[in-house]
Design a protein around this motif. Structure first.
Motif, short mmCIF file in Angstrom:
data_model
loop_
_atom_site.label_atom_id
_atom_site.label_comp_id
_atom_site.label_asym_id
_atom_site.label_seq_id
_atom_site.Cartn_x
_atom_site.Cartn_y
_atom_site.Cartn_z
N LEU A 65 0.83 -1.19 0.00
CA LEU A 65 0.00 0.00 0.00
C LEU A 65 0.87 1.25 0.00
CD1 LEU A 65 -2.85 1.27 0.28
CD2 LEU A 65 -2.51 1.16 2.74
N ASN A 66 1.84 1.29 0.88
CA ASN A 66 2.73 2.45 0.94
C ASN A 66 3.54 2.61 -0.33
OD1 ASN A 66 1.88 3.34 3.47
ND2 ASN A 66 3.32 2.02 4.53
N ASN A 67 4.00 1.50 -0.90
CA ASN A 67 4.76 1.58 -2.15
C ASN A 67 3.93 2.12 -3.31
OD1 ASN A 67 7.13 0.64 -1.01
ND2 ASN A 67 6.77 -1.48 -1.58
N ALA A 68 2.64 1.83 -3.32
CA ALA A 68 1.77 2.32 -4.39
C ALA A 68 1.68 3.84 -4.39
CB ALA A 68 0.37 1.71 -4.25
N PHE A 69 1.84 4.44 -3.23
CA PHE A 69 1.73 5.88 -3.13
C PHE A 69 3.07 6.59 -3.23
CE2 PHE A 69 -2.30 4.59 -1.34
CZ PHE A 69 -3.16 5.51 -1.91
#
Length: 84
Positions: A65-69
């Motif tokens: 999730l954090n990598n997607a942002f």
């Protein structure tokens, strides 16, 4: 889920503001069109990353999730202060 939607909205605004302050003023494209296109493109990129992470194993980890942002390679303020 609410946090994810807010982060997606923030992605849209972040990219739109970058365009409003830059290339759209110089390029002759109406500012609102350039900002809209940039925001939609950034949002679509995030959603694509989340969909790919979900398609792999049917769940999205906090790291995915954090990598997607992640929009750039500069460390966040949390990462900068944590390494001191």
């Amino acid at each position: 889920m609410g946090t994810v939607l807010l982060r997606i909205a923030a992605t849209f605004v972040y990219q739109a503001m970058a365009v409003i302050g830059g290339a759209s003023i110089i390029g002759g494209i109406p500012v609102y069109k350039a900002a809209l296109l940039s925001g939609v493109t950034a949002t679509a990129t995030v959603i694509q990353k989340l969909a790919a992470a979900y398609a792999d194993d049917g769940k999205i980890t906090l790291e995915e999730l954090n990598n997607a942002f992640t929009m750039n390679a500069t460390p966040s303020s949390k990462e900068q202060h944590g390494n001191q």
